[in-house]
Design a protein around this motif. Structure first.
Motif, PDB file in Angstrom:
ATOM      1  N   VAL A   1      31.083  43.157  40.796  1.00 20.20           N
ATOM      2  CA  VAL A   1      30.935  42.140  41.837  1.00 20.20           C
ATOM      3  C   VAL A   1      30.706  40.789  41.171  1.00 20.20           C
TER       4      VAL A   1
ATOM      5  N   GLU B   1      38.220  46.193  53.279  1.00 21.10           N
ATOM      6  CA  GLU B   1      38.715  45.182  54.213  1.00 21.10           C
ATOM      7  C   GLU B   1      39.038  45.782  55.579  1.00 21.10           C
TER       8      GLU B   1
ATOM      9  N   TYR C   1      24.783  43.421  47.021  1.00 22.80           N
ATOM     10  CA  TYR C   1      25.724  42.346  46.687  1.00 22.80           C
ATOM     11  C   TYR C   1      25.035  41.053  46.264  1.00 22.80           C
TER      12      TYR C   1
ATOM     13  N   GLU D   1      31.424  36.223  49.315  1.00 26.12           N
ATOM     14  CA  GLU D   1      32.295  36.580  50.438  1.00 26.12           C
ATOM     15  C   GLU D   1      31.753  37.794  51.193  1.00 26.12           C
TER      16      GLU D   1
ATOM     17  N   THR E   1      31.940  35.044  43.341  1.00 27.42           N
ATOM     18  CA  THR E   1      32.792  34.734  44.496  1.00 27.42           C
ATOM     19  C   THR E   1      32.888  35.926  45.437  1.00 27.42           C
ATOM     20  N   GLY E   2      33.163  37.092  44.872  1.00 26.36           N
ATOM     21  CA  GLY E   2      33.261  38.288  45.693  1.00 26.36           C
ATOM     22  C   GLY E   2      31.953  38.632  46.364  1.00 26.36           C
TER      23      GLY E   2
ATOM     24  N   ARG F   1      34.656  48.743  45.795  1.00 25.76           N
ATOM     25  CA  ARG F   1      35.353  47.997  44.751  1.00 25.76           C
ATOM     26  C   ARG F   1      36.373  48.817  43.966  1.00 25.76           C
TER      27      ARG F   1
END
Length: 324
Positions: free
Chosen positions: A299, A258, A288, A306, A302-303, A191
């Motif tokens: 976090v 990513e 998470y 995902e 939404t993150g 992050r």
């Protein structure tokens, strides 16, 4: 002590060396901050620079500074001048958030000091930080600058790559606290794009408070206490690192999450067996989860959702021989 750090700040002494006193512990000397006058913590830039210059020139094998909490410029600049910067976190949400805030602030401060005052970049940096909510992550700040202010984006990338804070988890009480340090290391990499190196933990131990009341060092008052053993283990780990990287990264940043492949995401070797993959998946799934302590403040729901979906895809791929 009759001497105090304020004396060199007020120029009652020329150098901090004059104020350092011996202690009953062989080889250990003290520069006291006790009894300082009101406002001494609010240093002017010239006072701070002079003090830091003197501290870095002290004749000693190691100089250990407790800079306190918060993200004031005095705290940040003192931390950043150190060869080894160690952050201490408690297994509590507010403390975890404070560590992440400090890391984000440190990167911004590094960039701010590099751009100086003679160009248009300080205002561009300040405006971008404000537009992103006041305290963006290094990755958010870099991405926001890359198209409109590429030189600034490069400085952010350099700063987040060079910053390498260490982490100690203090006062752990339950078994789950043991996983906090490694979990925060992972979250910081994903992050923030910063290499947060985990040094170890110190268990909650009443011996620490008792030694403080008796005004004696813990390692002398209770050398066999669990906290003493934990501190010694952390100190030895720091000593083994001395002279290798001096607390700074190589300049090559952590790759963005990513861009990680499944193995890199799970932090396992290409030859990892199914049990290793399942364990890695469970670990990241817990990190998470919505109630994760390590992900607190970094976090969002939404993150997190995902990432959980991505973790499931990676797990399903790696445990299927054909897909793998």
């Amino acid at each position: 002590p009759e001497t105090s750090l304020a004396q060199v700040i007020d120029r009652q002494a020329e150098h901090v060396d004059e104020l350092i006193i011996d202690t009953p512990v062989l080889g250990l000397r003290l520069l006291s901050g006790a009894g300082d006058r009101f406002g001494v913590a609010n240093l002017r830039p010239t006072q701070k620079d002079r003090l830091l210059q003197q501290l870095t020139s002290v004749e000693a094998d190691f100089v250990l500074l407790d800079v306190g909490g918060g993200t004031s410029f005095n705290v940040l600049d003192t931390f950043l001048v150190a060869d080894f910067g160690v952050l201490v976190v408690l297994p509590e949400p507010s403390s975890v958030e404070a560590v992440y805030r400090f890391i984000k602030s440190a990167v911004i401060r590094m960039v701010r000091r590099e751009v100086g005052r003679q160009t248009q970049w300080p205002q561009v940096l300040d405006d971008t930080v404000t537009r992103l909510g006041g305290l963006p992550s290094p990755l958010e700040l870099r991405d926001a600058l890359v198209s409109s202010a590429a030189p600034l984006a490069d400085l952010v990338e350099s700063a987040r790559s060079r910053l390498r804070p260490r982490l100690v988890v203090n006062r752990i009480k339950v078994r789950s606290d043991l996983e906090l340090g490694p979990a925060m290391r992972t979250v910081a990499a994903h992050r923030l794009g910063v290499a947060l190196e985990y040094l170890g933990y110190v268990e909650n131990d009443d011996s620490v408070g008792l030694a403080g009341r008796r005004r004696r060092p813990l390692m002398i008052e209770s050398p066999g206490a669990q906290a003493s053993n934990d501190i010694e283990r952390i100190a030895r780990r720091i000593l083994t690192q001395q002279g290798h990287d001096r607390g700074r990264g190589s300049g090559r940043g952590i790759p963005a999450v990513e861009g990680l492949n499944h193995y890199e995401l799970f932090e396992v070797d290409v030859g990892a067996d199914e049990d290793e993959i399942r364990r890695a998946h469970r670990r990241l799934r817990d990190i998470y989860a919505s109630d994760s302590l390590a992900g607190y403040s970094l976090v969002d729901p939404t993150g997190g959702a995902e990432m959980l979906g991505r973790l499931q895809v990676a797990r399903d791929t790696l445990i299927d021989p054909k897909k793998r």
